[in-house]
Motif scaffolding. Structure first.
Motif, PDB file in Angstrom:
ATOM      1  N   ALA A 142       0.410   3.638   2.873  1.00 45.61           N
ATOM      2  CA  ALA A 142       0.713   3.152   4.222  1.00 45.61           C
ATOM      3  C   ALA A 142       1.517   4.205   4.973  1.00 45.61           C
ATOM      4  O   ALA A 142       2.431   4.813   4.422  1.00 45.61           O
ATOM      5  CB  ALA A 142       1.498   1.843   4.160  1.00 45.61           C
ATOM      6  N   GLN A 161       4.067  -3.063   8.593  1.00 46.00           N
ATOM      7  CA  GLN A 161       3.269  -4.055   7.891  1.00 46.00           C
ATOM      8  C   GLN A 161       2.928  -5.177   8.873  1.00 46.00           C
ATOM      9  O   GLN A 161       3.693  -6.122   9.049  1.00 46.00           O
ATOM     10  CB  GLN A 161       3.995  -4.606   6.673  1.00 46.00           C
ATOM     11  CG  GLN A 161       3.101  -5.493   5.853  1.00 46.00           C
ATOM     12  CD  GLN A 161       3.707  -5.810   4.517  1.00 46.00           C
ATOM     13  OE1 GLN A 161       4.900  -5.593   4.296  1.00 46.00           O
ATOM     14  NE2 GLN A 161       2.901  -6.321   3.622  1.00 46.00           N
ATOM     15  N   ASP A 217       0.841  -1.186   0.000  1.00 37.81           N
ATOM     16  CA  ASP A 217       0.000   0.000   0.000  1.00 37.81           C
ATOM     17  C   ASP A 217       0.884   1.247   0.000  1.00 37.81           C
ATOM     18  O   ASP A 217       1.627   1.494   0.945  1.00 37.81           O
ATOM     19  CB  ASP A 217      -0.899  -0.015   1.236  1.00 37.81           C
ATOM     20  CG  ASP A 217      -1.826   1.177   1.304  1.00 37.81           C
ATOM     21  OD1 ASP A 217      -1.921   1.917   0.305  1.00 37.81           O
ATOM     22  OD2 ASP A 217      -2.450   1.365   2.357  1.00 37.81           O
TER      23      ASP A 217
END
Length: 170
Positions: A9, A165, A6
């Motif tokens: 993120a 993550q 992403d």
């Protein structure tokens, strides 16, 4: 095919990245010890002050292979996996060899000002050297707080970023 991460993120927090930095140091103790031992055996080094330059170059190379290898393969070193961190490029892709190598070289900015000051001031005592290194690391952390996304200087310079993550729960 490389999986994209992403791109929106949020960057990982400074505390999490610093914790991973400290843990990485603990893990690298074994890597450096083994590489130094192997260098000493292969070069038949008899005294610790002999072959210091060769030892430094070999350790720099071994550490580079460790970091660049992990960053290009999975985007995570062992410590980064533990702390759920991943390094990506600006588009969210894993780093290529060139960018990972540049990131490794620039990551020495953590230590370079302190090492230069130790050399320039002619410091020899362990306490003075450690104090200088700690001051340099603290300064590097403070510089990251000035960046809008709290990136470290080496990440900003080479176009990489460290994101959180977390594992996917099923």
């Amino acid at each position: 095919m490389t999986a994209l991460v992403d791109t929106n993120a949020a960057p990982a927090g400074l505390a999490r990245r610093f914790a991973a930095f400290l843990y990485e140091g603990v893990l690298l103790f074994g890597v450096v010890f083994f590489a130094g031992f192997l260098y000493s055996v292969l070069t038949r080094q008899q005294h610790a002050l002999e072959g210091r330059t060769g030892m430094a170059v070999s350790l720099f190379t071994v550490l580079g292979l460790y970091f660049v290898g992990f960053w290009t393969r999975s985007g995570q070193t062992l410590a980064m996996k533990t702390w759920h961190l991943r390094v990506t490029d600006a588009a969210g892709r894993p780093l290529g060899w060139g960018r990972a190598l540049l990131r490794y070289c620039l990551s020495w900015l953590w230590f370079l000002p302190a090492l230069i000051s130790v050399w320039a001031l002619g410091l020899h005592g362990g306490g003075a050297i450690i104090g200088s290194l700690l001051a340099g690391i603290a300064g590097y952390l403070l510089i990251a707080r000035l960046h809008p996304q709290r990136q470290f200087l080496h990440d900003a310079l080479c176009g990489s970023r460290v994101i959180t993550q977390l594992p996917v729960r099923s």
